[in-house]
Design a protein around this motif. Structure first.
Motif, PDB file in Angstrom:
ATOM      1  N   ILE A  93      -4.995   1.642  -4.302  1.00  0.00           N
ATOM      2  CA  ILE A  93      -5.497   1.995  -3.606  1.00  0.00           C
ATOM      3  C   ILE A  93      -6.567   2.104  -4.623  1.00  0.00           C
ATOM      4  CG2 ILE A  93      -6.618   3.936  -1.524  1.00  0.00           C
ATOM      5  CD1 ILE A  93      -3.685   3.748  -0.493  1.00  0.00           C
TER       6      ILE A  93
ATOM      7  N   ARG B  47     -11.561   2.242  -2.078  1.00  0.00           N
ATOM      8  CA  ARG B  47     -10.985   2.048   0.077  1.00  0.00           C
ATOM      9  C   ARG B  47     -11.148   3.287   0.388  1.00  0.00           C
ATOM     10  NH1 ARG B  47     -10.146  -3.753   0.366  1.00  0.00           N
ATOM     11  NH2 ARG B  47     -10.501  -3.191   2.402  1.00  0.00           N
TER      12      ARG B  47
ATOM     13  N   VAL C 272      -8.681   5.891   4.873  1.00  0.00           N
ATOM     14  CA  VAL C 272      -7.433   5.816   3.451  1.00  0.00           C
ATOM     15  C   VAL C 272      -7.297   7.047   3.160  1.00  0.00           C
ATOM     16  CG1 VAL C 272      -6.418   4.661   1.325  1.00  0.00           C
ATOM     17  CG2 VAL C 272      -8.097   3.544   3.774  1.00  0.00           C
TER      18      VAL C 272
ATOM     19  N   THR D  16      -3.810   9.165   3.257  1.00  0.00           N
ATOM     20  CA  THR D  16      -2.798   9.141   2.084  1.00  0.00           C
ATOM     21  C   THR D  16      -2.673  10.146   1.897  1.00  0.00           C
ATOM     22  OG1 THR D  16      -3.971   6.684   0.816  1.00  0.00           O
ATOM     23  CG2 THR D  16      -2.686   8.587  -0.428  1.00  0.00           C
TER      24      THR D  16
ATOM     25  N   LEU E 175      -1.424   1.722   5.562  1.00  0.00           N
ATOM     26  CA  LEU E 175      -2.629   1.733   4.507  1.00  0.00           C
ATOM     27  C   LEU E 175      -2.527  -0.200   3.218  1.00  0.00           C
ATOM     28  CD1 LEU E 175      -1.230   4.721   2.828  1.00  0.00           C
ATOM     29  CD2 LEU E 175      -3.117   4.712   3.764  1.00  0.00           C
TER      30      LEU E 175
ATOM     31  N   THR F 154      -6.379  -1.869   3.300  1.00  0.00           N
ATOM     32  CA  THR F 154      -7.225  -1.704   1.936  1.00  0.00           C
ATOM     33  C   THR F 154      -6.376  -3.257   1.782  1.00  0.00           C
ATOM     34  OG1 THR F 154      -4.595  -1.379   0.882  1.00  0.00           O
ATOM     35  CG2 THR F 154      -6.440   0.113   1.757  1.00  0.00           C
TER      36      THR F 154
END
Length: 196
Positions: A23, A27, A39, A43, A127, A131
């Motif tokens: 990542i 992003r 995102v 996360t 995720l 991404t």
């Protein structure tokens, strides 16, 4: 022979950690298949899950009430995610981790293990999809979480953790993992509005 939660988590982690490591900062504000999370927030949530389920493996209580903020500009959160995920695997490998009940949840420990296994796998897909990364789960993990999440789904929907099932064609070509994603309310073919 039944797979242990720690073995399954180790396999799931091998697929999830590279996604988080991949990542980029650019992003972090992008949308994800979980519409309430971008995102960064997803996360953060996944890191919270990984840390809290270490405590639950040890029959300790976990705090899901707070909104975590692990992602910082320094970037050390990526390595921390890898470290915390290794600790999660070790916590579930400890003697007795799969026995009895876990923390204040009051669920059988193996059920709690299925919860974190499902989160680690499904959110890694979220995720990756958000991404532009590839993600293929371990079939053994999918085979374990499919029936477990189906059993938990009514409770998950009542608690707002799962969305309504996403409709899939009645087709033998639909993969087991797509069925898991749809069960949790996800469109298995979700794409960001601005793909790569």
């Amino acid at each position: 022979m039944t797979n242990t939660i720690s073995d399954l988590l180790e396999s799931a982690a091998k697929r999830a950690v590279p996604v988080v490591l991949g990542i980029t900062d650019e992003r972090l504000s992008d949308p994800t298949p979980c519409s309430e999370y971008d995102v960064r927030a997803l996360t953060d949530h996944l890191m919270q899950v990984v840390i809290n389920f270490q405590a639950l493996a040890a029959k300790k209580n976990a705090d899901f009430a707070s909104v975590p903020h692990y992602i910082d500009d320094a970037g050390g959160w990526r390595a921390r995610f890898a470290d915390e995920t290794a600790r999660l695997v070790a916590a579930w490998a400890a003697p007795g981790a799969e026995e009895g009940t876990s923390g204040t949840m009051g669920f059988p420990a193996r059920t709690v293990g299925h919860m974190v296994l499902g989160d680690l796998t499904v959110h890694a897909w979220d995720l990756a999809r958000a991404t532009g990364q590839e993600f293929t789960p371990d079939p053994a993990v999918v085979g374990e979480i499919g029936p477990a999440l189906a059993e938990m789904a009514p409770m998950g929907r009542k608690g707002g953790v799962f969305g309504e099932p996403f409709p899939l064609p009645d087709d033998k070509e639909v993969s087991d993992f797509h069925r898991v994603l749809a069960l949790t309310g996800r469109d298995p073919h979700w794409q960001p509005e601005h793909p790569e």
